[in-house]
Design a protein around this motif. Structure first.
Motif, short mmCIF file in Angstrom:
data_model
loop_
_atom_site.label_atom_id
_atom_site.label_comp_id
_atom_site.label_asym_id
_atom_site.label_seq_id
_atom_site.Cartn_x
_atom_site.Cartn_y
_atom_site.Cartn_z
N TRP A 175 -31.15 3.22 -7.57
CA TRP A 175 -31.67 3.90 -6.40
C TRP A 175 -33.01 3.24 -5.75
N THR A 176 -33.03 3.25 -4.73
CA THR A 176 -34.70 3.11 -4.28
C THR A 176 -35.15 4.41 -4.32
N ILE A 177 -36.56 4.57 -4.05
CA ILE A 177 -37.23 5.73 -3.85
C ILE A 177 -36.95 6.92 -2.88
N THR A 178 -36.66 5.81 -1.78
CA THR A 178 -36.05 6.51 -0.69
C THR A 178 -34.87 7.00 -0.82
N GLU A 179 -33.84 6.53 -1.44
CA GLU A 179 -32.35 7.13 -1.61
C GLU A 179 -32.52 8.08 -2.71
N ASN A 182 -47.71 2.03 2.87
CA ASN A 182 -48.08 1.14 1.83
C ASN A 182 -46.88 -0.09 1.42
N GLU A 183 -45.53 0.12 2.51
CA GLU A 183 -44.67 -0.99 2.35
C GLU A 183 -43.97 -0.66 0.88
N MET A 184 -44.07 0.63 0.39
CA MET A 184 -43.27 1.14 -0.87
C MET A 184 -41.93 1.64 -0.78
N GLU A 185 -41.49 1.80 0.28
CA GLU A 185 -40.13 2.67 0.54
C GLU A 185 -38.86 2.14 -0.05
N GLU A 186 -39.02 0.58 -0.33
CA GLU A 186 -37.86 0.01 -0.93
C GLU A 186 -37.70 -0.13 -2.45
N LEU A 187 -39.19 0.24 -3.01
CA LEU A 187 -39.20 0.25 -4.38
C LEU A 187 -38.25 0.90 -5.02
N MET A 188 -37.65 0.37 -6.23
CA MET A 188 -36.71 1.15 -6.86
C MET A 188 -37.43 2.68 -7.84
N ALA A 189 -36.63 3.48 -7.71
CA ALA A 189 -37.22 4.74 -8.18
C ALA A 189 -37.68 4.70 -9.61
N SER A 190 -36.72 3.78 -10.33
CA SER A 190 -37.29 3.52 -11.61
C SER A 190 -38.60 2.69 -11.86
N GLU A 191 -39.05 2.03 -10.86
CA GLU A 191 -40.16 1.13 -10.77
C GLU A 191 -41.45 1.96 -10.36
N ILE A 192 -41.25 3.31 -10.02
CA ILE A 192 -42.53 3.78 -9.81
C ILE A 192 -43.17 4.45 -11.07
#
Length: 428
Positions: A130-134, A170-180
């Motif tokens: 999942w992305t963080i947005t998802e 900050n252009e981070m909405e496509e980051l994977m949730a696991s990468e946060i």
């Protein structure tokens, strides 16, 4: 010499091994594998954000950050020029076929492509992360299904709106949730604490919410992908002490010192004046457009959710009206930002650290610590009005507090006591 040493030309050293492979490469080239790169000017450093599609997960993007040493440039105007040049170079490299997933592998280009295609075949049916947005969306749906109280859902949505807006900026909405990581969360908390003038309680409530959000999000995602793991250690982030002093107000002596320095920086001077006379939050001002200013009705509309207290009307005092007229902004297009790119009215928003980065050298020169912030000019205005005899109700109409209890808590944070005996009393 190219600024981006890590961008090799994408020319295969040998002919491709088969027509089918050539057809696959042609098909991949036709479809754009990346989103447009953008400049991100974050406190942790400036870089070019390049979202590039995972080779084995179509539709999912990994964000690459390319800085090429621009953060070593101290002068902000020079850094901006270099960032723009770097952006053009990244775009040029992409058009030439640059693929960040294959950096350093050009000698085995054909073999690498073959392996990637085989990898796609092997991983068919694998559930993407999942992305963080998802993840946030799935968490919200879970809360609704569990019939959580309206107050709880409303509170959660407030936290989510604040965090989602920051991720988008900050252009981070496509980051994977696991990468946060905890650094991501700490960046959001610290920037919001500074920009929004959060109290320690607001900071701590957001931190507690993140424990709830990510623990539940991980459980939800593992129902679809048992292999996923999160690397977030929120226990390392300390809570703010309730009496932690932040955004200190400026005493008359300090005001005069700062004003002398600001006289040489007209854009920054106008920005500080706007904060002082409007008592608007820095984020509200940064996103303020000319169409929100009504000089006839003498009010400014601060639009939610950018305004911490939701939609509200800010009164325009005589001094603020004079400032607006002196800027000549009412003659400009209505969709212009009052403080746009480079700190002047523009169709483009100013980046969120533009003014704070230009304010820092003044603080350094005068020996002012980090408790003196741009947001502190709002507090200075409040203290000055209260000391001048304005009532709590009159000042509340300016600060945006919706109830007297919260305003009194705000006054206590400022250590303001207008009942103290400051004049002549009884002689000994």
């Amino acid at each position: 010499m190219s600024r981006i040493s890590e961008l090799p030309p994408k020319v295969p050293p040998n002919p491709l091994p088969s027509q089918s492979l050539a057809a696959s490469i042609k098909e991949m080239a036709i479809k754009k594998k990346y989103k447009e790169p953008k400049i991100v000017r974050a406190k942790r450093g400036w870089f070019i954000a390049l979202p590039y599609e995972y080779p084995d997960t179509p539709g999912k993007y990994k964000r690459f950050e390319i800085s090429a040493g621009i953060n070593y440039i101290r002068d902000l105007d020079e850094r901006e020029q270099e960032a723009q040049s770097l952006l053009k170079e990244v775009k040029r490299a992409l058009k030439a076929g640059f693929d960040p997933f294959f950096v350093g592998m050009e000698e085995q280009f054909a073999k690498s492509i073959t392996k990637k295609i085989e990898g796609i075949e092997r991983t068919e049916g694998v559930v993407p992360m999942w992305t963080i947005t998802e993840g946030i969306k799935n968490f919200q749906e879970y809360c609704i299904k569990k019939n959580l109280s309206n107050n709880t859902v409303r509170t959660y949505n407030t936290f989510i709106t604040n965090f989602s807006s920051w991720l988008e900026e900050n252009e981070m909405e496509e980051l994977m949730a696991s990468e946060i990581t905890e650094n991501t969360i700490l960046g959001f908390l610290d920037e919001s604490f500074d920009e929004e003038g959060w109290t320690p309680r607001t900071y701590n409530n957001h931190l507690r919410f993140f424990n709830t959000l990510f623990s539940r999000m991980l459980k939800l995602e593992r129902k679809e992908n048992k292999e996923v793991s999160y690397h977030l250690e929120l226990g390392d982030i300390e809570f703010k002490k309730d009496r932690a002093e932040k955004n200190r107000y400026y005493s008359p002596t300090v005001v005069n010192m700062v004003k002398r320095e600001l006289e040489h920086m007209p854009e920054l001077f106008r920005y500080v004046n706007w904060i002082y006379y409007s008592c608007m939050r820095t984020r509200e001002i940064r996103l303020l457009q000319i169409k929100h200013i009504d000089l006839e009705a003498r009010q400014i509309k601060a639009i939610g959710p950018t305004a911490k207290t939701g939609d509200r009307l800010v009164p325009i005092c005589d001094e603020l009206k004079d400032l607006i007229l002196s800027m000549g902004i009412m003659k400009l297009p209505q969709d212009y930002y009052v403080f746009g790119k480079s700190g002047v009215p523009s169709a483009n928003k100013v980046h969120k650290d533009y003014f704070s980065e230009r304010y820092k050298p003044i603080k350094d020169k005068l020996g002012l610590d980090n408790k003196y912030t741009l947001y502190g000019w709002k507090h200075t205005r409040v203290v000055n009005l209260l000391m001048a005899g304005y009532t709590d109700q009159e000042v509340m109409s300016l600060t945006g507090h919706r109830d007297y209890k919260s305003f009194m808590a705000y006054k206590r944070e400022l250590v303001v006591d207008t009942s103290a005996m400051k004049g002549k009393t009884i002689g000994f």
